[in-house]
Motif scaffolding. Structure first.
Motif, short mmCIF file in Angstrom:
data_model
loop_
_atom_site.label_atom_id
_atom_site.label_comp_id
_atom_site.label_asym_id
_atom_site.label_seq_id
_atom_site.Cartn_x
_atom_site.Cartn_y
_atom_site.Cartn_z
N SER A 1 6.61 -48.09 82.80
CA SER A 1 7.96 -47.33 83.26
C SER A 1 8.16 -46.15 82.08
N ALA A 2 8.63 -44.80 81.94
CA ALA A 2 8.49 -43.91 81.28
C ALA A 2 8.80 -43.88 80.34
N ASP A 3 9.90 -45.52 80.03
CA ASP A 3 9.92 -45.31 78.28
C ASP A 3 9.15 -45.56 77.29
N GLY A 4 7.65 -46.50 78.11
CA GLY A 4 6.46 -46.53 77.23
C GLY A 4 6.12 -47.80 77.39
N LYS A 5 7.15 -48.57 78.55
CA LYS A 5 7.39 -49.90 78.68
C LYS A 5 6.32 -50.09 79.43
N LYS B 1 1.11 -46.37 75.20
CA LYS B 1 1.57 -44.96 74.73
C LYS B 1 0.16 -44.55 74.89
N ILE B 2 0.31 -42.51 75.31
CA ILE B 2 -0.67 -42.19 75.39
C ILE B 2 -0.87 -41.35 74.51
N THR B 3 -2.63 -40.94 73.98
CA THR B 3 -2.33 -39.89 72.89
C THR B 3 -3.49 -39.14 73.16
N GLN B 4 -3.58 -38.23 72.40
CA GLN B 4 -5.01 -37.36 71.94
C GLN B 4 -5.63 -37.37 71.16
N SER B 5 -7.44 -38.26 71.18
CA SER B 5 -8.07 -38.83 70.07
C SER B 5 -9.33 -38.65 71.00
N ALA B 6 -10.34 -37.44 70.74
CA ALA B 6 -11.44 -37.15 71.27
C ALA B 6 -11.25 -37.20 72.80
N GLY B 7 -9.95 -36.64 73.21
CA GLY B 7 -9.42 -36.57 74.56
C GLY B 7 -8.02 -37.77 75.13
N VAL B 8 -7.76 -37.82 75.39
CA VAL B 8 -6.59 -38.35 76.26
C VAL B 8 -7.03 -40.25 75.64
N VAL B 9 -6.10 -40.76 75.21
CA VAL B 9 -6.23 -42.24 75.61
C VAL B 9 -5.25 -43.13 75.52
N LEU B 10 -5.19 -43.65 76.79
CA LEU B 10 -4.66 -44.86 77.20
C LEU B 10 -4.50 -45.65 75.89
N SER B 11 -3.61 -45.99 75.23
CA SER B 11 -3.79 -47.57 74.49
C SER B 11 -2.47 -48.65 74.92
N GLY C 1 -14.45 -64.07 71.28
CA GLY C 1 -13.06 -63.63 73.08
C GLY C 1 -14.25 -62.98 73.57
N TRP C 2 -13.68 -62.25 74.44
CA TRP C 2 -14.20 -61.80 75.85
C TRP C 2 -14.87 -60.37 75.79
N GLU C 3 -14.51 -60.04 74.23
CA GLU C 3 -14.67 -58.81 74.40
C GLU C 3 -13.78 -57.83 74.93
N GLY C 4 -12.29 -58.49 74.71
CA GLY C 4 -12.15 -57.02 76.10
C GLY C 4 -11.89 -54.93 75.50
N ASP C 5 -11.62 -54.06 76.46
CA ASP C 5 -10.79 -52.91 76.00
C ASP C 5 -9.18 -53.11 76.09
N TYR C 6 -8.55 -52.46 74.79
CA TYR C 6 -7.29 -52.15 74.87
C TYR C 6 -6.96 -50.57 74.98
N ASP C 7 -7.26 -49.89 74.21
CA ASP C 7 -7.73 -48.69 74.26
C ASP C 7 -8.75 -47.80 74.64
N PHE C 8 -8.25 -46.86 76.01
CA PHE C 8 -9.08 -46.18 77.06
C PHE C 8 -9.10 -44.70 77.58
N GLU C 9 -10.16 -44.03 77.32
CA GLU C 9 -9.63 -42.75 77.86
C GLU C 9 -9.60 -42.00 79.16
N PHE C 10 -9.13 -41.34 79.18
CA PHE C 10 -8.92 -40.67 80.39
C PHE C 10 -10.29 -40.23 81.13
N ILE C 11 -10.85 -40.83 82.55
CA ILE C 11 -12.19 -39.67 82.43
C ILE C 11 -11.57 -38.79 83.65
#
Length: 434
Positions: free
Chosen positions: A75-79, A98-108, A132-142
């Protein structure tokens, strides 16, 4: 020489000025403004999918557990609302992103989500204890567009693709995926590519493919995700100069053609039931013992365990790595009680206690906690010999199961003791309460 140096310096400064001018022409906005605009555009794209996004997600840096479908509605309000085939079809969970700038645009996915964070929570049931499964929750937009988003896990380096979900019922899609996975699930597979035969076994959503080359045998691991249309590899593989990207689901068959070459077919193999038994790891419990075995298991539950002050976490029968027999864990103390087997025809097996196969704490629990009582129904005497040692007894069982292709349970019926009937299960069981 000094004049030459001066002239070269003038030329260099001229070129540098020219380059800086070109850069100014290319980047006509400050970097901070460009980043803000990219973030705003990505927020808009994420929130713009009417029915959410279908993500193909691979936890673990080595993709050990294969891939999973994750459905996400932003949703547009961050949910963000998530569902996945890691959970029940109807289940969903809401959190924030949230989407932030951190050495690229990052979806968290920056607040805990009961479904999405199962891939990264250090739960020993899912993956390894502590990680656990060592999964990601921070992703860089390619890349990002209304038609497709490509992300890269910041921790694992795995790529995750997202496309708009073409439907309005997430649970229905997950149910289809589950049905396809069940129908394509076999104990073993084969595949022929030209003159090369490939033997395949599956662990989680990962194929282990073994085949002969000109010089040696080669084994490759191929992680995949299950879709409503079949199996899709994380990336294509090449065997005998043939590229394979996955297999199409065909209902009511054991044969599944390659998505890239119809002449290549994944053949599901149903081995004899006794082979399935000895190649698997099966849970045992008191409630699944026959009349013959119940008194021995009850003695362990009501007498031995209270005296030890321990709790039996699990008691498994079958193959555990290079060991074969009974694998147990009692309040953190693990071990193996060794057994040997002999296959008889397709539906019988002979079992006998094998003390040389005991491993770790196996000997101690047999000698000091009478854990031999628990394996009496399978292949030893309840009476010790004159030296106080367990006496092996060969028992022959006839086997039946619920589903030869992929059994949830196998029943062992003693050919000589009619009331010695044992059911072992392909699922976790509490030894004394399930």
């Amino acid at each position: 020489m000094k004049k030459i140096h001066i002239l070269l310096g003038v030329v260099f400064l001229s070129l540098l000025t020219s380059c800086l001018k070109d850069q100014e022409d290319i980047f006509d906005k400050p970097s901070a403004q460009r980043a803000e605009e990219a973030i705003a555009a990505d927020y808009e794209i994420l929130a713009g999918a009417e029915h959410g996004w279908l993500m193909k997600y691979y936890p673990s840096p080595y993709r050990t557990y294969g891939g999973y479908n994750v459905l996400l509605k932003f949703s547009a309000d961050g949910k963000v609302t998530a569902a996945s085939d890691i959970d029940e079809p109807e289940a969903s969970a809401e959190s924030y992103y949230k989407i932030t700038q951190s050495a690229g645009v990052v979806l968290s996915f920056d607040t805990f989500n009961d479904i999405f964070h199962k891939f990264s929570t250090p739960d020993p049931v899912l993956g390894s204890a502590g990680t656990g499964w060592e999964g990601d929750y921070d992703f860089e937009f390619i890349s990002a567009s209304d038609e497709k988003i490509v992300l890269k896990g910041k921790k694992s380096g795995n790529y995750a693709t997202m496309v708009p979900y073409q439907g309005d019922n997430w649970a229905e899609y997950i149910e289809k995926v589950n049905a396809v996975e069940d129908d394509m699930d076999f104990p073993k597979y084969t595949m022929t590519i030209g003159s090369t035969d490939v033997d395949i076994v599956k662990t989680n959503r990962n194929f282990e493919m073994t085949y002969a080359t000109a010089t040696t045998d080669t084994t490759i691991n191929v992680p995949f995700v299950v879709t409503d249309a079949g199996i899709e590899f994380y990336e294509p593989i090449n065997i005998n100069n043939k590229e394979i990207s996955g297999f199409k689901y065909v209902a009511d068959t054991y044969d599944f053609p390659s998505t890239t070459d119809a002449s290549i077919v994944l053949n599901g193999i149903v081995p004899p039931i006794n082979s399935t038994l000895v190649e698997g790891l099966w849970a045992c419990s008191l409630s699944n013992m026959g009349e013959f075995g119940i008194p021995f298991w009850t003695a362990i539950k009501e007498q031995i365990m209270p005296e030890l002050g321990e709790q039996l976490a699990y008691f498994y029968f079958g193959k555990n790595g290079s060991y074969w027999g009974f694998t147990f864990n009692s309040s953190g103390y693990g071990g193996v009680i060794g057994f040997q087997y002999e296959l008889v025809g397709d539906d019988k097996v002979r079992l006998v206690y094998y003390p040389k196969g005991n491993y770790s704490n196996g000997d101690w629990y047999v000698k000091n906690a009478r854990f031999d009582y628990m394996v009496v129904p399978f292949g030893c005497s309840p009476e010790l010999d004159e030296n106080g040692s367990v006496v092996p007894v060969v028992r022959t069982f006839t086997l039946t199961c619920d589903n030869p292709k992929s059994p949830m349970w196998i029943q062992l019926a003693d050919d000589d003791i009619p009331n010695n009937i044992i059911t072992v299960w392909d699922k976790n069981l509490d030894p004394f309460n399930d």
